[in-house]
Motif scaffolding. Structure first.
Motif, PDB file in Angstrom:
ATOM      1  N   GLU A  51      -3.095 -10.887 -10.922  1.00 49.49           N
ATOM      2  CA  GLU A  51      -2.902  -9.447 -11.105  1.00 49.49           C
ATOM      3  C   GLU A  51      -3.793  -8.716 -10.112  1.00 49.49           C
ATOM      4  O   GLU A  51      -5.015  -8.757 -10.201  1.00 49.49           O
ATOM      5  N   ILE A  52      -3.162  -8.068  -9.142  1.00 50.92           N
ATOM      6  CA  ILE A  52      -3.858  -7.382  -8.051  1.00 50.92           C
ATOM      7  C   ILE A  52      -3.427  -5.924  -8.032  1.00 50.92           C
ATOM      8  O   ILE A  52      -2.258  -5.609  -8.215  1.00 50.92           O
ATOM      9  N   GLU A  53      -4.383  -5.043  -7.768  1.00 51.15           N
ATOM     10  CA  GLU A  53      -4.073  -3.636  -7.541  1.00 51.15           C
ATOM     11  C   GLU A  53      -4.650  -3.229  -6.191  1.00 51.15           C
ATOM     12  O   GLU A  53      -5.746  -3.664  -5.829  1.00 51.15           O
ATOM     13  N   LEU A  54      -3.923  -2.392  -5.476  1.00 49.22           N
ATOM     14  CA  LEU A  54      -4.374  -1.871  -4.191  1.00 49.22           C
ATOM     15  C   LEU A  54      -4.204  -0.357  -4.198  1.00 49.22           C
ATOM     16  O   LEU A  54      -3.163   0.162  -4.610  1.00 49.22           O
ATOM     17  N   PHE A  55      -5.250   0.327  -3.733  1.00 48.17           N
ATOM     18  CA  PHE A  55      -5.217   1.784  -3.666  1.00 48.17           C
ATOM     19  C   PHE A  55      -5.706   2.248  -2.300  1.00 48.17           C
ATOM     20  O   PHE A  55      -6.614   1.651  -1.741  1.00 48.17           O
ATOM     21  N   ASN A  56      -5.108   3.317  -1.794  1.00 49.49           N
ATOM     22  CA  ASN A  56      -5.630   4.000  -0.618  1.00 49.49           C
ATOM     23  C   ASN A  56      -6.450   5.171  -1.142  1.00 49.49           C
ATOM     24  O   ASN A  56      -5.907   6.197  -1.564  1.00 49.49           O
ATOM     25  N   ILE A  57      -7.766   4.997  -1.134  1.00 54.05           N
ATOM     26  CA  ILE A  57      -8.670   5.969  -1.744  1.00 54.05           C
ATOM     27  C   ILE A  57      -8.638   7.319  -1.016  1.00 54.05           C
ATOM     28  O   ILE A  57      -8.795   8.366  -1.639  1.00 54.05           O
ATOM     29  N   VAL A  67      -0.345   0.535  -4.746  1.00 53.59           N
ATOM     30  CA  VAL A  67       0.543   0.315  -3.593  1.00 53.59           C
ATOM     31  C   VAL A  67       0.522  -1.124  -3.062  1.00 53.59           C
ATOM     32  O   VAL A  67       0.894  -1.364  -1.914  1.00 53.59           O
ATOM     33  N   ALA A  68       0.151  -2.098  -3.879  1.00 49.51           N
ATOM     34  CA  ALA A  68       0.046  -3.477  -3.395  1.00 49.51           C
ATOM     35  C   ALA A  68       1.368  -3.997  -2.841  1.00 49.51           C
ATOM     36  O   ALA A  68       1.390  -4.680  -1.806  1.00 49.51           O
ATOM     37  N   ASN A  69       2.481  -3.685  -3.480  1.00 51.36           N
ATOM     38  CA  ASN A  69       3.780  -4.171  -2.998  1.00 51.36           C
ATOM     39  C   ASN A  69       4.181  -3.540  -1.674  1.00 51.36           C
ATOM     40  O   ASN A  69       4.952  -4.122  -0.918  1.00 51.36           O
ATOM     41  N   ASP A  70       3.656  -2.366  -1.383  1.00 49.79           N
ATOM     42  CA  ASP A  70       3.997  -1.665  -0.141  1.00 49.79           C
ATOM     43  C   ASP A  70       3.162  -2.119   1.056  1.00 49.79           C
ATOM     44  O   ASP A  70       3.557  -1.887   2.199  1.00 49.79           O
ATOM     45  N   PHE A  71       2.013  -2.737   0.800  1.00 46.71           N
ATOM     46  CA  PHE A  71       1.100  -3.125   1.872  1.00 46.71           C
ATOM     47  C   PHE A  71       0.616  -4.571   1.680  1.00 46.71           C
ATOM     48  O   PHE A  71      -0.574  -4.805   1.452  1.00 46.71           O
ATOM     49  N   PRO A  72       1.512  -5.544   1.760  1.00 46.55           N
ATOM     50  CA  PRO A  72       1.099  -6.938   1.531  1.00 46.55           C
ATOM     51  C   PRO A  72       0.070  -7.432   2.542  1.00 46.55           C
ATOM     52  O   PRO A  72      -0.775  -8.271   2.211  1.00 46.55           O
ATOM     53  N   GLU A  74      -2.430  -5.679   3.825  1.00 39.37           N
ATOM     54  CA  GLU A  74      -3.740  -5.205   3.363  1.00 39.37           C
ATOM     55  C   GLU A  74      -4.212  -6.020   2.164  1.00 39.37           C
ATOM     56  O   GLU A  74      -5.394  -6.323   2.041  1.00 39.37           O
ATOM     57  N   VAL A  75      -3.284  -6.371   1.277  1.00 39.77           N
ATOM     58  CA  VAL A  75      -3.641  -7.195   0.126  1.00 39.77           C
ATOM     59  C   VAL A  75      -4.223  -8.519   0.588  1.00 39.77           C
ATOM     60  O   VAL A  75      -5.291  -8.946   0.133  1.00 39.77           O
ATOM     61  N   GLU A  76      -3.538  -9.182   1.505  1.00 33.73           N
ATOM     62  CA  GLU A  76      -4.018 -10.487   1.988  1.00 33.73           C
ATOM     63  C   GLU A  76      -5.349 -10.365   2.723  1.00 33.73           C
ATOM     64  O   GLU A  76      -6.245 -11.187   2.548  1.00 33.73           O
ATOM     65  N   ASN A  83     -12.609 -12.991  -1.419  1.00 38.37           N
ATOM     66  CA  ASN A  83     -12.846 -14.414  -1.695  1.00 38.37           C
ATOM     67  C   ASN A  83     -14.062 -14.935  -0.955  1.00 38.37           C
ATOM     68  O   ASN A  83     -14.828 -15.738  -1.504  1.00 38.37           O
ATOM     69  N   ASP A  84     -14.259 -14.494   0.282  1.00 36.58           N
ATOM     70  CA  ASP A  84     -15.466 -14.894   1.031  1.00 36.58           C
ATOM     71  C   ASP A  84     -16.717 -14.420   0.296  1.00 36.58           C
ATOM     72  O   ASP A  84     -17.690 -15.150   0.172  1.00 36.58           O
ATOM     73  N   TRP A  85     -16.695 -13.178  -0.172  1.00 37.30           N
ATOM     74  CA  TRP A  85     -17.847 -12.645  -0.901  1.00 37.30           C
ATOM     75  C   TRP A  85     -18.082 -13.390  -2.207  1.00 37.30           C
ATOM     76  O   TRP A  85     -19.200 -13.699  -2.575  1.00 37.30           O
TER      77      TRP A  85
END
Length: 90
Positions: A51-57, A67-72, A74-76, A83-85
């Motif tokens: 479950e991922i959420e993406l926002f353009n603040i 907007v995760a589906n619109d910007f795959p 940026e999600v990746e 994940n690195d962090w």
């Protein structure tokens, strides 16, 4: 007296007007169940179980338009940063 190793940056030069910070990332973790990263205008929230959420603040400061589906891409990108962090933060 023990010497404490702390993560972070000395803010005194910023307060004294001697320096400014450039672009950087911010990370959150809540109870090892919710992880988030902010990079520039983007904020990615990982709730686990894919479950991922993406926002353009910049365009959506109240995080009302996910907007995760619109910007795959940026999600990746942000997932890789997060994940690195997570690997270094434990």
């Amino acid at each position: 007296d023990p010497v404490w190793e702390l993560e972070g940056e000395d803010l005194r030069p910023l307060f004294n007007g001697e320096a400014s910070f450039g672009p950087r990332q911010f990370y959150w973790n809540h109870a090892n169940r919710l992880w988030a990263v902010r990079d520039g205008d983007w904020k990615l929230i990982d709730h686990g179980d894919d479950e991922i959420e993406l926002f353009n603040i910049a365009e959506d400061p109240y995080e009302e338009d996910e907007v995760a589906n619109d910007f795959p891409g940026e999600v990746e990108r942000l997932r890789a940063i997060l994940n690195d962090w997570r690997e270094t933060a434990g």
